[in-house]
Design a protein around this motif. Structure first.
Motif, PDB file in Angstrom:
ATOM      1  N   ALA A  12       0.827  -1.214   0.000  1.00 18.35           N
ATOM      2  CA  ALA A  12       0.000   0.000   0.000  1.00 18.35           C
ATOM      3  C   ALA A  12       0.859   1.262   0.000  1.00 18.35           C
ATOM      4  CB  ALA A  12      -0.932   0.003   1.197  1.00 18.35           C
ATOM      5  N   GLN A  34      -3.563  -3.106  -5.394  1.00 17.19           N
ATOM      6  CA  GLN A  34      -3.368  -2.304  -4.172  1.00 17.19           C
ATOM      7  C   GLN A  34      -4.278  -1.088  -4.249  1.00 17.19           C
ATOM      8  OE1 GLN A  34      -1.710  -3.302  -1.622  1.00 17.19           O
ATOM      9  NE2 GLN A  34      -0.481  -4.974  -2.479  1.00 17.19           N
ATOM     10  N   ALA A 192      -4.103   3.794   5.245  1.00 13.30           N
ATOM     11  CA  ALA A 192      -4.315   2.344   5.202  1.00 13.30           C
ATOM     12  C   ALA A 192      -5.691   1.972   5.748  1.00 13.30           C
ATOM     13  CB  ALA A 192      -3.228   1.645   5.998  1.00 13.30           C
ATOM     14  N   GLU A 197      -1.812  -4.062   5.114  1.00 14.03           N
ATOM     15  CA  GLU A 197      -1.160  -2.900   4.495  1.00 14.03           C
ATOM     16  C   GLU A 197      -0.173  -2.258   5.465  1.00 14.03           C
ATOM     17  OE1 GLU A 197      -4.957  -1.674   1.654  1.00 14.03           O
ATOM     18  OE2 GLU A 197      -4.505  -0.484   3.430  1.00 14.03           O
TER      19      GLU A 197
END
Ligand SMILES: C[S@@+](CC[C@H](N)C(=O)[O-])C[C@H]1O[C@@H](n2cnc3c(N)ncnc32)[C@H](O)[C@@H]1O
Length: 222
Positions: A12, A34, A192, A197
């Motif tokens: 991420a 992602q 996040a 992540e």
């Protein structure tokens, strides 16, 4: 115009964010989608084959599962060891590069630098090793036992006792697993939304530190 960095195995974008803060334009490559990637561009591709031409610097964070002590034997058996293969790719480029991994990969990495959360006033230690084509400085390393944040002095005595006894940690397991919102705060990753992540990420502060030095090398070469 900004220098361009390609972040291989970007997740991420914990590492990506730090390079952005240092001044790079960052393109991330990950084999999985992602949706929360924080960088400037994302490519879903295999980092072992994606072309590296057209970039001023390369960062790589190969998956750590093979090297991490917390990984079960079963997972380890399914996790490829990608450090050597990644190094071959990095050495094949003619731009400065950085490769990061966990302490368990010490024997596989040719690391020159260890970064710890306490160097950046973070309440976690989260030691990570960095190997690079370049000479890199580390900041001063203060005592690195995770120090509870002031707001953890909350009325929940059991919780207080737990965090007082154990260093704070950003991992998916354990008796005193903290919450995603704590992790995001400690790591500096407010964007996040999923545990992985954050648990798989490098704190942006680490790559901001590295990135400033890397950018100097890039600018000197230009
Ligand atoms: C340790 S995480 C990287 C975390 C990231 N550096 C950060 O700071 O947020 C490793 C990532 O590598 C990805 N990955 C695994 N094998 C890959 C491959 N062959 N090519 C590209 N990405 C891969 C995984 O999907 C995972 O997101």
């Amino acid at each position: 115009v900004k220098a361009r960095l390609i972040d291989l195995f970007c997740g991420a974008g914990g590492a990506t964010r730090g390079y952005q803060l240092a001044g790079f334009y960052v393109v991330g490559v990950d084999i999985e989608a992602q949706p929360n990637y924080v960088g400037d561009e994302f490519v879903q591709a295999d980092a072992l084959t994606y072309p590296l031409e057209g970039f001023d610097a390369v960062h790589a964070s190969p998956p750590c599962q093979f090297y991490a002590p917390s990984t079960s034997a079963a997972t380890k058996a399914m996790s490829p060891a990608l450090i050597n293969g990644t190094r071959l790719r990095l050495r094949g480029t003619d731009v400065p590069w950085v490769m990061e991994n966990v302490m368990g990969a010490k024997r596989d990495l040719r690391a020159s630098l260890l970064l710890c959360g306490s160097m950046f006033d973070m309440p976690i230690s989260r030691h990570r090793l960095f190997e690079s084509s370049e000479f890199m400085w580390a900041p001063h390393h203060p005592p690195c036992v995770g120090r509870p944040l002031p707001e953890l002095a909350d009325p929940d005595a059991a919780y207080r006792k737990a965090v007082g006894r154990r260093a704070l940690n950003v991992t998916g397991h354990g008796r005193y697993k903290n919450s995603l919102s704590d992790w995001k705060k400690w790591m500096g990753m407010p964007w996040a939304t999923r545990d992985r992540e954050v648990t798989e990420a490098i704190p942006p502060a680490y790559t901001e530190w590295i990135g400033r030095q890397l950018l100097q090398v890039v600018e000197q070469a230009a």
